[in-house]
Design an enzyme around this catalytic site. Structure first.
Site, PDB file in Angstrom:
ATOM      1  N   ASP A   1       0.759  -1.237  -0.152  1.00  0.00           N
ATOM      2  CA  ASP A   1      -0.042  -0.061  -0.107  1.00  0.00           C
ATOM      3  C   ASP A   1       0.834   1.428   0.029  1.00  0.00           C
ATOM      4  O   ASP A   1       2.203   1.255   0.349  1.00  0.00           O
ATOM      5  CB  ASP A   1      -0.880  -0.219   1.261  1.00  0.00           C
ATOM      6  CG  ASP A   1      -1.785   1.100   1.474  1.00  0.00           C
ATOM      7  OD1 ASP A   1      -2.545   1.635   0.466  1.00  0.00           O
ATOM      8  OD2 ASP A   1      -1.502   2.096   2.639  1.00  0.00           O
TER       9      ASP A   1
ATOM     10  N   ASP B   1      -0.393   5.107   0.590  1.00  0.00           N
ATOM     11  CA  ASP B   1      -0.898   6.175   1.455  1.00  0.00           C
ATOM     12  C   ASP B   1      -0.942   5.674   3.232  1.00  0.00           C
ATOM     13  O   ASP B   1      -2.060   4.809   3.229  1.00  0.00           O
ATOM     14  CB  ASP B   1      -1.969   6.903   0.812  1.00  0.00           C
ATOM     15  CG  ASP B   1      -2.182   8.299   1.658  1.00  0.00           C
ATOM     16  OD1 ASP B   1      -1.391   8.633   2.724  1.00  0.00           O
ATOM     17  OD2 ASP B   1      -3.075   9.042   1.023  1.00  0.00           O
TER      18      ASP B   1
ATOM     19  N   LYS C   1      -9.344  -3.022  -2.823  1.00  0.00           N
ATOM     20  CA  LYS C   1      -8.988  -3.550  -1.911  1.00  0.00           C
ATOM     21  C   LYS C   1     -10.076  -3.709  -0.920  1.00  0.00           C
ATOM     22  O   LYS C   1     -10.584  -2.486  -0.548  1.00  0.00           O
ATOM     23  CB  LYS C   1      -7.649  -3.014  -1.188  1.00  0.00           C
ATOM     24  CG  LYS C   1      -6.542  -3.428  -1.995  1.00  0.00           C
ATOM     25  CD  LYS C   1      -5.337  -2.862  -1.346  1.00  0.00           C
ATOM     26  CE  LYS C   1      -5.260  -1.234  -1.183  1.00  0.00           C
ATOM     27  NZ  LYS C   1      -3.879  -0.755  -0.735  1.00  0.00           N
TER      28      LYS C   1
ATOM     29  N   ASP D   1      -1.244  -0.212   5.851  1.00  0.00           N
ATOM     30  CA  ASP D   1      -1.689   0.286   7.410  1.00  0.00           C
ATOM     31  C   ASP D   1      -3.150   0.344   7.857  1.00  0.00           C
ATOM     32  O   ASP D   1      -3.503   0.537   9.062  1.00  0.00           O
ATOM     33  CB  ASP D   1      -1.204   1.813   7.284  1.00  0.00           C
ATOM     34  CG  ASP D   1      -2.202   2.596   6.461  1.00  0.00           C
ATOM     35  OD1 ASP D   1      -1.986   2.266   5.140  1.00  0.00           O
ATOM     36  OD2 ASP D   1      -2.927   3.364   6.653  1.00  0.00           O
TER      37      ASP D   1
END
Length: 256
Positions: A9, A11, A181, A206
């Site tokens: 990922d 961001d 996702k 995250d």
């Protein structure tokens, strides 16, 4: 175990809004130094892979090719091509979504589209929602690029694409087909791109609800890094534990 490749990922993992996460860059640098395959897999549809590539280089000093950036926009295009119900589309979204869809051969149609696609749009209006609502009511297939209710940035957790999609879902009483996702569509296509199998890669992110669920739901090991969306205090009560949980990507041993 030593993984052969990584799905990563961006961001909240590599950067937070406009702020770099230094451990994220060091993690990418290590992957590049060791020649390990990796693919950035992002639900962000507002920017094209070329724009993402330039931003990574200019703002975060991360040098990658566009072939290493797989966005929910690209996954949406791949889904519609596989679905093959028509080529007319109406889109709520920004350039990173709209331009790519039109470049892929789909035609803009506000009256009778085959697909209504909704992604993040910071300039969304009531009229856009009205056009989309009426099209779905007429039978257009309703696609949500991703279910992220919020996005982490330097201001906090701001509304994400999922928040906009929920409005249209309420207005139409129709459930969307989600592509990004944690859905299987984007993960299967990402594996195709990286050329590895589920048991050979690690999903790094995250956000438990998107990044980590994308691994859990699709049989891929996961690494939750506590640098963005999911707070440390939430970890003990997560319904299914990630394979690994770290405060920082600096703690990850790629060779283990």
């Amino acid at each position: 175990m030593a993984y052969k490749g990584y799905l990563v990922d961006m961001d909240g993992t590599i950067y937070l809004g406009s702020k770099p996460i230094p451990a994220g860059k060091r993690f990418v640098d290590t992957l590049q130094e060791k020649g390990l395959p990796f693919l950035f897999v992002t639900n962000n549809t507002t920017k094209s892979p070329e724009t993402v590539q330039k931003r990574l280089a200019d703002e975060f000093n991360i040098q990658v090719g566009t072939d290493l950036i797989y966005t929910a926009s690209l996954a949406t295009i791949d889904y519609m091509k596989d679905d093959d119900k028509g080529d007319k589309v109406y889109v709520i979204g920004e350039a990173g979504l709209i331009d790519l869809i039109l470049e892929a051969g789909f035609e803009w149609d506000e009256n009778n589209p085959d697909y209504v696609v909704v992604g993040l749009d910071s300039q969304v209006t009531y009229e856009k929602f009205t056009i989309a609502t009426l099209a779905v009511q007429k039978g257009a297939t309703f696609i949500g690029t991703n279910s992220d209710k919020n996005l982490p940035n330097e201001r906090g957790l701001v509304p994400g694409a999922g928040a906009l999609i929920s409005l249209l879902e309420t207005a139409t009483q129709t459930e969307p087909i989600y592509v990004g996702k944690p859905e299987a569509v984007i993960m299967e296509k990402a594996l195709d791109r990286i050329g590895l199998t589920k048991d050979e890669v690690l999903m790094v992110g995250d956000n438990y609800e998107t990044d980590i669920r994308s691994g859990i739901n699709n049989g891929i090991d996961t690494l939750l890094v506590l640098s963005g969306f999911t707070p440390k205090e939430a970890v003990p009560s997560l319904p299914v534990a990630p394979t690994y949980v770290l405060d920082s990507l600096d703690e990850w041993d790629i060779d283990k």
